[in-house]
Design a protein around this motif. Structure first.
Motif, PDB file in Angstrom:
ATOM      1  N   CYS A 199    -102.830  27.359 -40.494  1.00 28.21           N
ATOM      2  CA  CYS A 199    -101.812  26.961 -41.472  1.00 28.21           C
ATOM      3  C   CYS A 199    -100.849  28.104 -41.747  1.00 28.21           C
ATOM      4  CB  CYS A 199    -102.478  26.520 -42.773  1.00 28.21           C
ATOM      5  SG  CYS A 199    -103.343  24.944 -42.662  1.00 28.21           S
ATOM      6  N   GLY A 200    -101.388  29.331 -41.755  1.00 31.23           N
ATOM      7  CA  GLY A 200    -100.540  30.496 -41.998  1.00 31.23           C
ATOM      8  C   GLY A 200     -99.480  30.666 -40.934  1.00 31.23           C
ATOM      9  N   VAL A 201     -99.871  30.489 -39.666  1.00 34.70           N
ATOM     10  CA  VAL A 201     -98.908  30.615 -38.571  1.00 34.70           C
ATOM     11  C   VAL A 201     -97.922  29.448 -38.600  1.00 34.70           C
ATOM     12  CG1 VAL A 201     -98.616  30.825 -36.083  1.00 34.70           C
ATOM     13  CG2 VAL A 201    -100.601  31.861 -37.180  1.00 34.70           C
ATOM     14  N   LEU A 202     -98.411  28.244 -38.850  1.00 31.39           N
ATOM     15  CA  LEU A 202     -97.524  27.083 -38.942  1.00 31.39           C
ATOM     16  C   LEU A 202     -96.495  27.261 -40.053  1.00 31.39           C
ATOM     17  CD1 LEU A 202    -100.060  24.131 -38.504  1.00 31.39           C
ATOM     18  CD2 LEU A 202     -98.331  24.871 -36.866  1.00 31.39           C
ATOM     19  N   ASP A 203     -96.878  27.961 -41.105  1.00 27.96           N
ATOM     20  CA  ASP A 203     -95.985  28.187 -42.238  1.00 27.96           C
ATOM     21  C   ASP A 203     -94.765  29.009 -41.829  1.00 27.96           C
ATOM     22  OD1 ASP A 203     -95.597  27.862 -45.183  1.00 27.96           O
ATOM     23  OD2 ASP A 203     -95.614  30.041 -45.125  1.00 27.96           O
ATOM     24  N   ILE A 210     -90.710  29.373 -29.475  1.00 28.99           N
ATOM     25  CA  ILE A 210     -91.690  29.713 -28.442  1.00 28.99           C
ATOM     26  C   ILE A 210     -93.046  30.023 -29.070  1.00 28.99           C
ATOM     27  CG2 ILE A 210     -92.321  31.457 -26.719  1.00 28.99           C
ATOM     28  CD1 ILE A 210     -89.344  31.661 -26.009  1.00 28.99           C
ATOM     29  N   GLY A 211     -93.015  30.783 -30.178  1.00 23.92           N
ATOM     30  CA  GLY A 211     -94.261  31.114 -30.868  1.00 23.92           C
ATOM     31  C   GLY A 211     -94.997  29.880 -31.343  1.00 23.92           C
ATOM     32  N   LEU A 212     -94.255  28.922 -31.874  1.00 18.70           N
ATOM     33  CA  LEU A 212     -94.867  27.674 -32.360  1.00 18.70           C
ATOM     34  C   LEU A 212     -95.399  26.830 -31.204  1.00 18.70           C
ATOM     35  CD1 LEU A 212     -92.290  26.734 -35.146  1.00 18.70           C
ATOM     36  CD2 LEU A 212     -94.647  27.502 -35.477  1.00 18.70           C
ATOM     37  N   LEU A 213     -94.636  26.796 -30.100  1.00 19.43           N
ATOM     38  CA  LEU A 213     -95.090  26.041 -28.933  1.00 19.43           C
ATOM     39  C   LEU A 213     -96.334  26.677 -28.319  1.00 19.43           C
ATOM     40  CD1 LEU A 213     -91.683  25.189 -27.193  1.00 19.43           C
ATOM     41  CD2 LEU A 213     -93.277  23.580 -28.246  1.00 19.43           C
ATOM     42  N   SER A 252     -97.584  37.140 -46.037  1.00 21.61           N
ATOM     43  CA  SER A 252     -98.599  36.165 -46.443  1.00 21.61           C
ATOM     44  C   SER A 252     -99.388  35.659 -45.235  1.00 21.61           C
ATOM     45  CB  SER A 252     -97.951  34.979 -47.168  1.00 21.61           C
ATOM     46  OG  SER A 252     -97.083  34.266 -46.313  1.00 21.61           O
ATOM     47  N   VAL A 253     -98.737  35.588 -44.081  1.00 25.27           N
ATOM     48  CA  VAL A 253     -99.409  35.099 -42.875  1.00 25.27           C
ATOM     49  C   VAL A 253    -100.511  36.064 -42.451  1.00 25.27           C
ATOM     50  CG1 VAL A 253     -99.082  34.430 -40.470  1.00 25.27           C
ATOM     51  CG2 VAL A 253     -97.298  33.950 -42.155  1.00 25.27           C
ATOM     52  N   ILE A 254    -100.226  37.360 -42.564  1.00 21.19           N
ATOM     53  CA  ILE A 254    -101.223  38.372 -42.208  1.00 21.19           C
ATOM     54  C   ILE A 254    -102.447  38.234 -43.108  1.00 21.19           C
ATOM     55  CG2 ILE A 254    -101.680  40.857 -42.052  1.00 21.19           C
ATOM     56  CD1 ILE A 254     -98.679  41.252 -41.549  1.00 21.19           C
ATOM     57  N   VAL A 255    -102.201  38.050 -44.407  1.00 22.36           N
ATOM     58  CA  VAL A 255    -103.295  37.892 -45.364  1.00 22.36           C
ATOM     59  C   VAL A 255    -104.102  36.632 -45.036  1.00 22.36           C
ATOM     60  CG1 VAL A 255    -103.902  37.574 -47.793  1.00 22.36           C
ATOM     61  CG2 VAL A 255    -102.003  39.081 -47.168  1.00 22.36           C
ATOM     62  N   ALA A 256    -103.404  35.527 -44.695  1.00 21.39           N
ATOM     63  CA  ALA A 256    -104.085  34.267 -44.380  1.00 21.39           C
ATOM     64  C   ALA A 256    -104.943  34.403 -43.120  1.00 21.39           C
ATOM     65  CB  ALA A 256    -103.057  33.153 -44.196  1.00 21.39           C
ATOM     66  N   ILE A 257    -104.421  35.077 -42.104  1.00 20.90           N
ATOM     67  CA  ILE A 257    -105.179  35.253 -40.858  1.00 20.90           C
ATOM     68  C   ILE A 257    -106.419  36.116 -41.097  1.00 20.90           C
ATOM     69  CG2 ILE A 257    -105.114  36.287 -38.561  1.00 20.90           C
ATOM     70  CD1 ILE A 257    -102.220  35.408 -38.333  1.00 20.90           C
ATOM     71  N   ILE A 258    -106.250  37.198 -41.868  1.00 23.73           N
ATOM     72  CA  ILE A 258    -107.389  38.060 -42.196  1.00 23.73           C
ATOM     73  C   ILE A 258    -108.429  37.281 -42.997  1.00 23.73           C
ATOM     74  CG2 ILE A 258    -108.111  40.089 -43.523  1.00 23.73           C
ATOM     75  CD1 ILE A 258    -105.431  41.377 -42.807  1.00 23.73           C
ATOM     76  N   GLY A 259    -107.944  36.471 -43.964  1.00 27.04           N
ATOM     77  CA  GLY A 259    -108.859  35.649 -44.754  1.00 27.04           C
ATOM     78  C   GLY A 259    -109.604  34.643 -43.890  1.00 27.04           C
ATOM     79  N   GLY A 260    -108.890  34.052 -42.916  1.00 29.01           N
ATOM     80  CA  GLY A 260    -109.531  33.104 -42.014  1.00 29.01           C
ATOM     81  C   GLY A 260    -110.632  33.749 -41.206  1.00 29.01           C
ATOM     82  N   LYS A 261    -110.403  34.991 -40.803  1.00 28.46           N
ATOM     83  CA  LYS A 261    -111.370  35.707 -39.979  1.00 28.46           C
ATOM     84  C   LYS A 261    -112.609  36.120 -40.772  1.00 28.46           C
ATOM     85  CE  LYS A 261    -113.081  38.258 -36.621  1.00 28.46           C
ATOM     86  NZ  LYS A 261    -113.733  37.643 -35.430  1.00 28.46           N
ATOM     87  N   PHE A 262    -112.393  36.751 -41.921  1.00 29.70           N
ATOM     88  CA  PHE A 262    -113.513  37.369 -42.634  1.00 29.70           C
ATOM     89  C   PHE A 262    -114.114  36.492 -43.735  1.00 29.70           C
ATOM     90  CE2 PHE A 262    -111.097  40.972 -40.914  1.00 29.70           C
ATOM     91  CZ  PHE A 262    -112.109  41.630 -40.224  1.00 29.70           C
ATOM     92  N   VAL A 263    -113.343  35.553 -44.291  1.00 28.97           N
ATOM     93  CA  VAL A 263    -113.879  34.690 -45.356  1.00 28.97           C
ATOM     94  C   VAL A 263    -114.443  33.402 -44.780  1.00 28.97           C
ATOM     95  CG1 VAL A 263    -113.346  33.436 -47.480  1.00 28.97           C
ATOM     96  CG2 VAL A 263    -112.263  35.655 -47.042  1.00 28.97           C
ATOM     97  N   CYS A 278     -99.224  34.638 -31.627  1.00 26.83           N
ATOM     98  CA  CYS A 278     -98.197  33.642 -31.979  1.00 26.83           C
ATOM     99  C   CYS A 278     -97.372  34.107 -33.174  1.00 26.83           C
ATOM    100  CB  CYS A 278     -98.851  32.298 -32.307  1.00 26.83           C
ATOM    101  SG  CYS A 278     -99.653  31.492 -30.905  1.00 26.83           S
ATOM    102  N   ALA A 279     -98.059  34.636 -34.192  1.00 22.68           N
ATOM    103  CA  ALA A 279     -97.368  35.131 -35.381  1.00 22.68           C
ATOM    104  C   ALA A 279     -96.452  36.294 -35.026  1.00 22.68           C
ATOM    105  CB  ALA A 279     -98.383  35.560 -36.441  1.00 22.68           C
ATOM    106  N   ALA A 280     -96.905  37.173 -34.129  1.00 20.23           N
ATOM    107  CA  ALA A 280     -96.095  38.326 -33.719  1.00 20.23           C
ATOM    108  C   ALA A 280     -94.819  37.874 -33.004  1.00 20.23           C
ATOM    109  CB  ALA A 280     -96.914  39.237 -32.807  1.00 20.23           C
ATOM    110  N   ILE A 281     -94.937  36.848 -32.143  1.00 22.77           N
ATOM    111  CA  ILE A 281     -93.759  36.315 -31.435  1.00 22.77           C
ATOM    112  C   ILE A 281     -92.762  35.747 -32.442  1.00 22.77           C
ATOM    113  CG2 ILE A 281     -92.940  34.538 -29.833  1.00 22.77           C
ATOM    114  CD1 ILE A 281     -95.651  34.782 -28.383  1.00 22.77           C
ATOM    115  N   ILE A 282     -93.270  35.005 -33.420  1.00 23.09           N
ATOM    116  CA  ILE A 282     -92.393  34.380 -34.420  1.00 23.09           C
ATOM    117  C   ILE A 282     -91.725  35.432 -35.292  1.00 23.09           C
ATOM    118  CG2 ILE A 282     -92.339  32.831 -36.415  1.00 23.09           C
ATOM    119  CD1 ILE A 282     -94.694  31.308 -35.105  1.00 23.09           C
ATOM    120  N   VAL A 283     -92.499  36.428 -35.745  1.00 25.76           N
ATOM    121  CA  VAL A 283     -91.929  37.489 -36.584  1.00 25.76           C
ATOM    122  C   VAL A 283     -90.894  38.297 -35.801  1.00 25.76           C
ATOM    123  CG1 VAL A 283     -92.448  39.631 -37.822  1.00 25.76           C
ATOM    124  CG2 VAL A 283     -93.930  37.641 -38.105  1.00 25.76           C
TER     125      VAL A 283
END
Length: 284
Positions: free
Chosen positions: A86-90, A122-125, A247-258, A270-275
């Protein structure tokens, strides 16, 4: 810039709180109660919130209705999809915000912006065609429901982009307290009406859901930061849009560790390409 950075950090933390809150209660229960708590926190701002015209009340109500729909869609997506996804889609909100800037504000598409939007696309695709996506442990029972949740996530992004555009326009005429107090009040009214019409049962246990309280406090804090930032004439929507993506970085970290989610590396790429695309657009 500092205010928007704080907004982005809180927004990422709120994504984690949403997921945790929805583990115990339904989407509408969480939305109704947390917006009501948020309004209670806003009450001290009432003396500064008075003085709007009928026209201004109308447009604040329109903004609230847009967010009313956006949050229902977004919370249902968060409930059924990994928050890292969801974070990346955002990040697609940048794409929609740029299109709105062209259509509504008459902004021009430069070569830099075109290349930047291409990177975002491209990042989204790349996110969509992840060869390992089938291994992701999604709560959705089949691909059809997963696709619906992704659609809801995109719908939320589009509506939030519209709301963001309205914030910048409204803050030219009203102050942050006026916008925050009345839009939260309208939100409570909309969710209360929805609950009555749909006869949604509200369990008393919702008040013991600590994550709902965190959501309410986070909403008031992050919105206050953003509204004040939008109030500065020199603030630039493009720069603020980039900073928000923390916020995307925080969401990805939360997804990984929480939540112990999988395919985190792919989502980071994907997030890096979009940013990168956002940076290119701003350079122009």
């Amino acid at each position: 810039m500092i205010l928007v950075l704080v907004y982005g950090l809180i927004k990422g933390i709120r994504e984690i709180c949403k997921k945790k809150a929805l583990e115990k209660n339904s989407v509408i229960e969480v939305l109704l109660v947390y917006t009501f708590i948020s309004f209670l926190i806003c009450i001290p701002q009432f003396p500064e919130a008075k003085g709007l015209t009928i026209n201004q009340y109308f447009w604040v109500a329109v903004k609230a209705f847009i967010i009313f729909i956006a949050w229902i869609a977004g919370f249902k997506a968060v409930k059924n999809l990994p928050i890292s996804l969801c974070g990346v889609l955002d990040l697609s909100r940048v794409l929609f915000a740029s299109l709105l800037g062209v259509l509504v504000l008459g902004e021009q598409i430069t070569i830099f912006k075109a290349v930047g939007l291409l990177f975002v696309s491209i990042g989204l695709l790349f996110l969509k065609f992840n060869p390992f996506v089938k291994k992701e442990n999604l709560p959705a029972s089949d691909s059809k429901s997963s696709t619906l949740c992704v659609f809801l996530a995109f719908l939320s992004c589009i509506l939030n982009a519209v709301s963001g555009l309205m914030d910048k326009i409204l803050m030219k005429e009203i102050n942050s307290s006026q916008l925050q107090f009345w839009y939260v009040l309208f939100m409570v009214i909309f969710y209360a009406l929805y609950t009555l019409v749909r006869r949604v049962k509200i369990n008393k246990s919702i008040l013991k859901n600590i994550w709902v309280w965190f959501l309410a406090i986070g909403l008031i804090a992050m919105d206050k930061c953003l509204f004040i930032a939008n109030g500065y004439p020199e603030s630039q929507v493009t720069v603020m849009t980039l900073i928000k993506q923390v916020s995307v970085i925080v969401a990805i970290i939360g997804g990984k560790f929480v939540f112990k989610e999988k395919n985190i590396l792919h989502k980071i790429i994907c997030a890096a390409i979009i940013v990168t695309g956002i940076l290119i657009g701003i350079m122009g």
